[in-house]
Scaffold this active site. Structure first.
Site, PDB file in Angstrom:
ATOM      1  N   ARG A  92       0.832  -1.208   0.000  1.00  0.00           N
ATOM      2  CA  ARG A  92       0.000   0.000   0.000  1.00  0.00           C
ATOM      3  C   ARG A  92       0.864   1.254   0.000  1.00  0.00           C
ATOM      4  NH1 ARG A  92      -4.476  -0.058   4.502  1.00  0.00           N
ATOM      5  NH2 ARG A  92      -2.750   0.536   5.844  1.00  0.00           N
ATOM      6  N   LYS A 194      -2.600   6.893   2.039  1.00  0.00           N
ATOM      7  CA  LYS A 194      -2.404   7.540   3.342  1.00  0.00           C
ATOM      8  C   LYS A 194      -1.524   8.778   3.181  1.00  0.00           C
ATOM      9  CE  LYS A 194      -3.238   3.759   6.648  1.00  0.00           C
ATOM     10  NZ  LYS A 194      -4.332   4.291   7.443  1.00  0.00           N
ATOM     11  N   GLU A 229     -16.397   6.461   4.336  1.00  0.00           N
ATOM     12  CA  GLU A 229     -15.765   5.806   5.478  1.00  0.00           C
ATOM     13  C   GLU A 229     -15.713   6.765   6.659  1.00  0.00           C
ATOM     14  OE1 GLU A 229     -11.507   5.088   5.237  1.00  0.00           O
ATOM     15  OE2 GLU A 229     -11.424   6.193   3.370  1.00  0.00           O
TER      16      GLU A 229
HETATM   17  C1  LIG Z   1      -5.523   3.446   7.759  1.00  0.00           C
HETATM   18  C2  LIG Z   1      -6.909   3.786   7.370  1.00  0.00           C
HETATM   19  C3  LIG Z   1      -7.947   2.841   7.358  1.00  0.00           C
HETATM   20  C4  LIG Z   1      -7.783   1.437   7.889  1.00  0.00           C
HETATM   21  O1  LIG Z   1      -6.849   0.674   7.199  1.00  0.00           O
HETATM   22  P1  LIG Z   1      -6.249  -0.639   7.886  1.00  0.00           P
HETATM   23  O2  LIG Z   1      -5.329  -1.191   6.856  1.00  0.00           O
HETATM   24  O3  LIG Z   1      -7.396  -1.543   8.164  1.00  0.00           O
HETATM   25  O4  LIG Z   1      -5.573  -0.181   9.130  1.00  0.00           O
HETATM   26  C5  LIG Z   1      -9.192   3.224   6.880  1.00  0.00           C
HETATM   27  N1  LIG Z   1      -9.418   4.482   6.475  1.00  0.00           N
HETATM   28  C6  LIG Z   1      -8.451   5.423   6.476  1.00  0.00           C
HETATM   29  C7  LIG Z   1      -8.768   6.783   5.988  1.00  0.00           C
HETATM   30  C8  LIG Z   1      -7.182   5.102   6.943  1.00  0.00           C
HETATM   31  O5  LIG Z   1      -6.240   6.048   6.979  1.00  0.00           O
END
Ligand SMILES: *Cc1c(COP(=O)(O)O)cnc(C)c1O
Length: 350
Positions: A92, A194, A229
């Site tokens: 990722r 991210k 989300e």
């Molecule tokens: C990190 C994150 C998640 C969750 O991802 P995981 O891989 O399950 O930890 C979901 N939404 C956002 C915006 C994130 O930054």
């Protein structure tokens, strides 16, 4: 070339109150550092945790070329230090690098960086009841730019910090607020990576929700039609035998691997599960909603505020499948249940 830092004094493990950890930075002993310059990465590896100075025109400061990851190392009852789906973090981050025109730190090196940093700080890994060692890989543009373009130099680092369990008083449902005014991402933007700036943009709406007593915002798409989300966690809605989560197609949603794990476990449970547009109108008839992410694993949603009215989800308590997936995932993560998908790696003993 040695990597120069101004040392930060680590907090000796003996001075840490592991039974009352929150989610704040605690200086551990070592961090992992690599520098990108002249078209290639130079890995310095483990160095004492420290501060370093950056350029006033550094690309990260002005144009936000900065990206992070989040993972956890946990200690199981056998004394093993275990990681969950760390290869997915590596992959990722590489995808995020491509989107933000940053150089990819090779995935195998990323995993090595995480393993080494955790092992070098293993005295800081809490027991499972006390929490986890949070792992934070970061990459940012360190070289000067003036025009808007990718910088030529970058720093990649990994640090770790012990954090407490997410649900201190047991597994409990949260209240969320829907915002029709603020949006987290747009189709084709960078909601799917991210990127540091995504989280800066969420702070103001989040502070308004917090001031009203809500845990977070539940974001909608830019047309206020379907769910996206929660601030830093993915969203699920179940009605009867159907479990749905917003699809990743528009690139507005972060592809969480806790989300992906739940999708796999849910089909084993016999649920009709899939990613699609989950419409705002579906909330009222939902039997259960929860969100997923590394921090909490599963967080049940008790109620949601929409247009000034509070909608209770199910009976407002912990939903049946929230509990099932929470228990299953924790058991897999700690090697108490079979790891069919090869999600868990053991990196050493404390
Ligand atoms: C990190 C994150 C998640 C969750 O991802 P995981 O891989 O399950 O930890 C979901 N939404 C956002 C915006 C994130 O930054």
């Amino acid at each position: 070339m040695a990597f120069e830092t101004k040392p930060i004094t680590p907090v000796p493990p003996a001075e840490i109150d592991f039974d009352n950890l929150g989610f704040t930075f605690i200086a551990t002993e070592k961090m992992w550092v690599a520098e990108y310059a002249g078209g290639k990465w130079t890995t310095h590896g483990l160095v004492p945790i420290g501060e370093f100075w950056t350029h006033p025109a550094a690309g990260a400061l002005h144009y936000g070329q900065a990206l992070f990851e989040g993972a956890k190392a946990r200690l199981n009852d056998a004394g093993e230090i275990v990681l969950f789906r760390i290869v997915d973090n590596a992959r990722r981050m590489a995808e995020g690098c491509r989107r933000l025109m940053m150089p990819v730190y090779e995935e195998g090196e990323f995993v090595e960086a995480v393993n080494q940093t955790v092992l070098a700080n293993k005295a800081y890994v809490p027991t499972d009841e006390q929490g986890a060692l949070y792992i934070r890989p970061v990459m940012f543009a360190s070289a000067p730019v003036l025009g808007v373009k990718p910088a030529e130099e970058y720093i990649f680092l990994v640090f770790v910090s012990p954090v407490g369990p997410y649900f201190k008083e047991g597994f409990s449902p949260i209240r969320l607020k829907i915002s029709k005014e603020f949006h987290r991402a747009v189709a084709g933007g960078v909601g799917c990576v991210k990127a540091a700036g995504n989280y800066a943009a969420g702070m103001y709406p989040n502070s308004l929700a917090k001031a009203d007593g809500y845990a977070e915002i539940l974001y909608l798409d830019a047309d206020n039609k379907h769910f996206e989300e929660v601030g830093a966690a993915n969203f699920f809605l179940r009605k009867g035998e159907e479990l749905a989560t917003p699809s990743l197609d528009d690139k507005t949603i972060l592809p969480g691997y806790t989300r992906d794990s739940v999708l796999q476990l849910a089909s084993e449970e016999g649920l009709n599960v899939g990613a699609r547009d989950v419409m705002l109108e579906e909330l009222a008839g939902a039997d259960e909603c929860f969100c997923t992410g590394t921090a909490a694993v599963i967080t049940p949603i008790g109620s949601v505020e929409l247009d000034g009215a509070e909608i209770t989800i199910g009976d407002g308590g912990v939903g049946k499948f929230s509990q099932i997936f929470y228990d299953q995932l924790n058991a897999i993560m700690l090697k108490e249940a079979e790891d069919k998908y090869g999600w868990v790696t053991t990196i050493g003993k404390k």
